[in-house]
Design a protein around this motif. Sequence first.
Motif, PDB file in Angstrom:
ATOM      1  N   GLN A  16       4.124  10.699  -5.722  1.00 30.82           N
ATOM      2  CA  GLN A  16       2.552  10.451  -6.244  1.00 30.82           C
ATOM      3  C   GLN A  16       2.817   8.898  -6.368  1.00 30.82           C
ATOM      4  O   GLN A  16       1.441   8.330  -5.780  1.00 30.82           O
ATOM      5  N   GLU A  75       2.398   7.318  -3.068  1.00 29.36           N
ATOM      6  CA  GLU A  75       0.737   7.687  -2.317  1.00 29.36           C
ATOM      7  C   GLU A  75       0.144   6.636  -2.918  1.00 29.36           C
ATOM      8  O   GLU A  75      -0.976   6.015  -2.345  1.00 29.36           O
ATOM      9  N   LYS A  76       0.029   6.439  -4.410  1.00 29.05           N
ATOM     10  CA  LYS A  76      -0.850   5.370  -5.002  1.00 29.05           C
ATOM     11  C   LYS A  76      -0.403   4.095  -4.363  1.00 29.05           C
ATOM     12  O   LYS A  76      -1.493   3.129  -4.405  1.00 29.05           O
ATOM     13  N   ARG A  77       0.786   3.507  -4.398  1.00 28.27           N
ATOM     14  CA  ARG A  77       1.153   2.282  -4.014  1.00 28.27           C
ATOM     15  C   ARG A  77       0.558   2.047  -2.516  1.00 28.27           C
ATOM     16  O   ARG A  77       0.207   1.005  -2.162  1.00 28.27           O
ATOM     17  N   MET A  78       0.786   2.967  -1.789  1.00 26.64           N
ATOM     18  CA  MET A  78       0.061   2.887  -0.287  1.00 26.64           C
ATOM     19  C   MET A  78      -1.529   2.756  -0.393  1.00 26.64           C
ATOM     20  O   MET A  78      -2.193   2.031   0.506  1.00 26.64           O
ATOM     21  N   SER A  79      -2.142   3.603  -1.342  1.00 23.44           N
ATOM     22  CA  SER A  79      -3.345   3.402  -1.510  1.00 23.44           C
ATOM     23  C   SER A  79      -3.867   1.910  -1.962  1.00 23.44           C
ATOM     24  O   SER A  79      -4.765   1.272  -1.569  1.00 23.44           O
ATOM     25  N   ILE A  80      -3.128   1.313  -2.772  1.00 26.79           N
ATOM     26  CA  ILE A  80      -3.564  -0.051  -3.286  1.00 26.79           C
ATOM     27  C   ILE A  80      -3.244  -1.076  -2.245  1.00 26.79           C
ATOM     28  O   ILE A  80      -4.167  -1.800  -2.085  1.00 26.79           O
ATOM     29  N   ALA A 119      -3.693  -0.469   1.089  1.00 25.20           N
ATOM     30  CA  ALA A 119      -4.716  -0.405   1.587  1.00 25.20           C
ATOM     31  C   ALA A 119      -6.213  -1.172   1.053  1.00 25.20           C
ATOM     32  O   ALA A 119      -6.750  -1.619   1.546  1.00 25.20           O
ATOM     33  N   THR A 120      -6.218  -0.888  -0.342  1.00 28.96           N
ATOM     34  CA  THR A 120      -7.531  -1.555  -1.210  1.00 28.96           C
ATOM     35  C   THR A 120      -7.385  -3.068  -0.965  1.00 28.96           C
ATOM     36  O   THR A 120      -8.151  -3.878  -0.661  1.00 28.96           O
ATOM     37  N   GLN A 146      -2.534  -2.194 -11.291  1.00 27.99           N
ATOM     38  CA  GLN A 146      -2.473  -0.907 -10.538  1.00 27.99           C
ATOM     39  C   GLN A 146      -1.297  -0.858 -10.263  1.00 27.99           C
ATOM     40  O   GLN A 146      -0.374   0.247 -10.179  1.00 27.99           O
ATOM     41  N   TRP A 147      -0.931  -1.741  -9.258  1.00 26.91           N
ATOM     42  CA  TRP A 147       0.316  -1.877  -8.619  1.00 26.91           C
ATOM     43  C   TRP A 147       1.707  -1.736  -9.620  1.00 26.91           C
ATOM     44  O   TRP A 147       2.473  -0.963  -9.373  1.00 26.91           O
ATOM     45  N   TRP A 205       3.464  -5.092   0.457  1.00 22.90           N
ATOM     46  CA  TRP A 205       2.662  -5.337  -0.674  1.00 22.90           C
ATOM     47  C   TRP A 205       2.605  -6.894  -0.688  1.00 22.90           C
ATOM     48  O   TRP A 205       1.597  -7.537  -0.657  1.00 22.90           O
TER      49      TRP A 205
END
Length: 968
Positions: A622, A625-630, A632-633, A656-657, A675
């Motif tokens: 999880q 996935e969260k880091r990949m979403s960050i 992308a943001t 968040q990262w 990142w």
Amino acid sequence: MIFSRIFTPSHQSPKPEKRIQAIESLSPVKAQEKTILHELAFNDEDSNVSLAALEKLNSFVLWLKMSQIAKQTRVKKTAEKKVNEALVGEGDLSLSSQEKFSFLTETASADLVVQMLPQMLSKDPALLSDDSLAKALIEKVDKPSFTQYVFLEGASAGLQTQLINAQDKISELQKLAKKVSDSELLAQIDTRVAAIKDAQRRPVELKKQLTLVLSKYQALLDKSDVQFIDEKQREFDSELTGLFAQLDLLTQDERAEYDEKRTRISEQVERYLQRIRPAWEEKQQAAQLANTKALCEQQLTYANEQVSWLYNNRLCEATLADVATVNESVRGVEATLEQLSRMESENSNEKRIAEIKREVDGLNDQLERFSMQQQYGQKLLIKLQTLEDIAAKIVDASQNDVNEDSASEGLAAESNNVASLNGAFIEARNDYQVLSRELATIPKALMKRFNAATKRVNANERAKKSKESEQVKHVRKQISVIDNLIGQGKFRVAIAKFAKLDESYHALPSNAKKQVEKRFVKTAEEVSHLEGWQDYLAAPRKPALVEEAKALASTQADNIKARSEAIKYLRKQWLSLTPSSTSNGSDDGEDAALQQQFDEALEKAFEPCREHYAKLDEQRAQAREKRMSIIATVKAIDINTPESELVKVFDKAAKQWHSAGQVEREIYEPLKQEWKAVSSPIQSKIQQWQSGNQAQKRALVAQAQQLATEDDVHSAADKSQGLQAQWKQIGHAGKREESKLWAEFKAANDAVFERLKAERKVQSNAFNAQVDELLSKVDNIDIKSDSAAFDEIVSEINEQLRDLPKPQRSKVERKLEALEAKRVSLAKSAQSQARVQKAQALSSLLLLNVGEGGTAREGDEETLLETVGRRWSSLLRQSDGNASCQHDRQWLTVALEVATDMPSPAADASIRSSVQLQMMTAKLEQGQAATAPDILADWLSFDVLCEKDKHLAQRVVAVIDAYPEVVA
């Protein structure tokens, strides 16, 4: 005669009708007939005949004259109507401008002018545009209301300006201002009002200033400082010269009075100065002598300090300038001492002068020997530097000692080096001490450095000995522990600890090893015998470990980390145990069975850990996935966004990262690189922006710190507020730098405002002290003192109030206002009491004169006359029956009662009505009626009082008792 009676002219007929018919046939052009018409117009008894003649003549002059002299009401009214119509341009008569001018200025009465002018203006608005006519009418009527009317209704701009400038009553100008709408006229009125007020104020201010300066001038007589009096005398003379240049504002008597005061006070001060000057000069000489003595002592102390500073602080590096400066301080003492010797008298303290001379000689001797002492000091400095170098080498050599067995030769060499350095240090120290004896005073700095080097070497030696002692103590403790373990049968632990003991023993210096060598050798022999028993010890230990593993598996796993550590520990202990020395098949089978039981127990114990680690794997997925979403943001962020907004968006993503959770290292590293790749451009832009902000804020910090040194703290505070406003406009400077810069900026601003606060506090305290002093002065003012003294003190206090801020000034002003109000109240009370006394005295005189003195005796008459004052006493004495008043005393009594609204007897009702009518008429015609004091004055001066006037006197006394102000 007969014919004259038979042929009587028709205009002389006794019948009015005939005379009227005759008038129709007469012509005003013919001189004889014109005369007849004149005769009929002015002398005929019949009003119709007179009017017919006047109509025939139809002359404005004749109509006007008839309006003035006519006895018949009808004729008079008709003539007045004709005149009025002619003036306003109505009817069959017409007047030229010159005729109107002549009529209004020469013939018409003031009342007629007032009555007719509005009607004339309604027909001829430009009538008053002639300034000469307007001025003549104003002068003729001579009433403020009429002047105001002319001003508002038709006066030219020039005349309006003249009227404004000619008016000297502020009330009239204020009334005029209420009715004027023109801004220019209002400005002229305001200017005139200000000029009148200024003209009224200037004499008062001048007298106040003159009184204040003269009071201060006279106050010099209470001073004892001649120099102060001389300075103030010149100052006051200069002020008075300027003020006396304005004396033309005062009356002749006032000018003479102030001139006399100035001359008198000036002469008094001069005489006072001549009297006190000799004693003052003698006192000044004594003070100068005392000051010279104090200065000499102070210079001597300073010279001693300077010579001491030269020897203690600048012995080795002193320059010629330093020596010259110190020498100059000694020369200053000599010069002052010489001056003191000249000023001292024969009986003065010569002993102290001799002591000072000896001290100065001692200082000169020290200065002469300074050059040689400086050479010794420089040599001593070289010795000290050598001593310090050796001490540093000793410390460095001690820190670089080699304590390993493989470097035993190096150890010996190093020890020899330290020993040689210690010898060199002792030799250098002795050389330093021998040379230091040549100096009169050893500088404190050299003493401090010498002591520091000595302390470093001594401390190093103590530390070395302490370290060796600790090492030996540690080895002894280890040997004791191992011996105790062997004694308790804990052989394996003893064998394990011996390895550490061996390391510690061989790390000891050679001389320290000798202290524990025997015990170490003995313990080493015992441990070597125990190593052969290891296999024997392993056999009973394995079943025990199996039981521990089973017990661990049967317990609940509350702490996964502790369970995992326990499993690792058991596995490590199992592996540390070697198989027993027996090699038969049964023992091998037994070991295998124990191994299987141990493995199954640990596997069961590890099951909760496996479940826990599976959950951790899910959380890591999880987090991935969260880091990949960050990432992308952050990729989607527009790099051209303003920095202030960009830093907020990126900070949120960065937080968040960092809080996204843990992932496997092999997964985290690629994500971390990605990142960095997406965030690096944004960070670079933000860092560049923050660097610019840092530079700006550092500049503001430097400016704020500079403000802390400015002399003008108020200006510095204003600038500091400006810098704070600029600070708010600058963006963030980065997390670390922002707080640091803000702390520095705040500290610099706080320093400025603390100075401002301290200065304001000092100033406020000074103001409060001044206010307390002024309040004390106000409390000490005698409210019953005369006006001059009271005004002088109040003026002095008001003068001192000008320098105070408004809040402090208001406190004193309120107290002054209360004091003045109280003084006014006392004055009014005194006036009221005096008025009552005067009224009572007059009443007593009246009753005394009519034979009803009551308690008053005739011998008191002079006292009563003095009490009522000059005016009323003179009226009483002048009552000789030759009064010019047209009314009798009874009428005046009723008039006095009417004026004071007091009742009159019913018998005088008709007189009261007549009085009221006459008073009303006078008020309407003249604008005012007779006042009660005037009526009383007429009453007193009408005739000599006698007993027949008793009832009237009693009525007058009743009025006076009810209204004492009548006698004011």
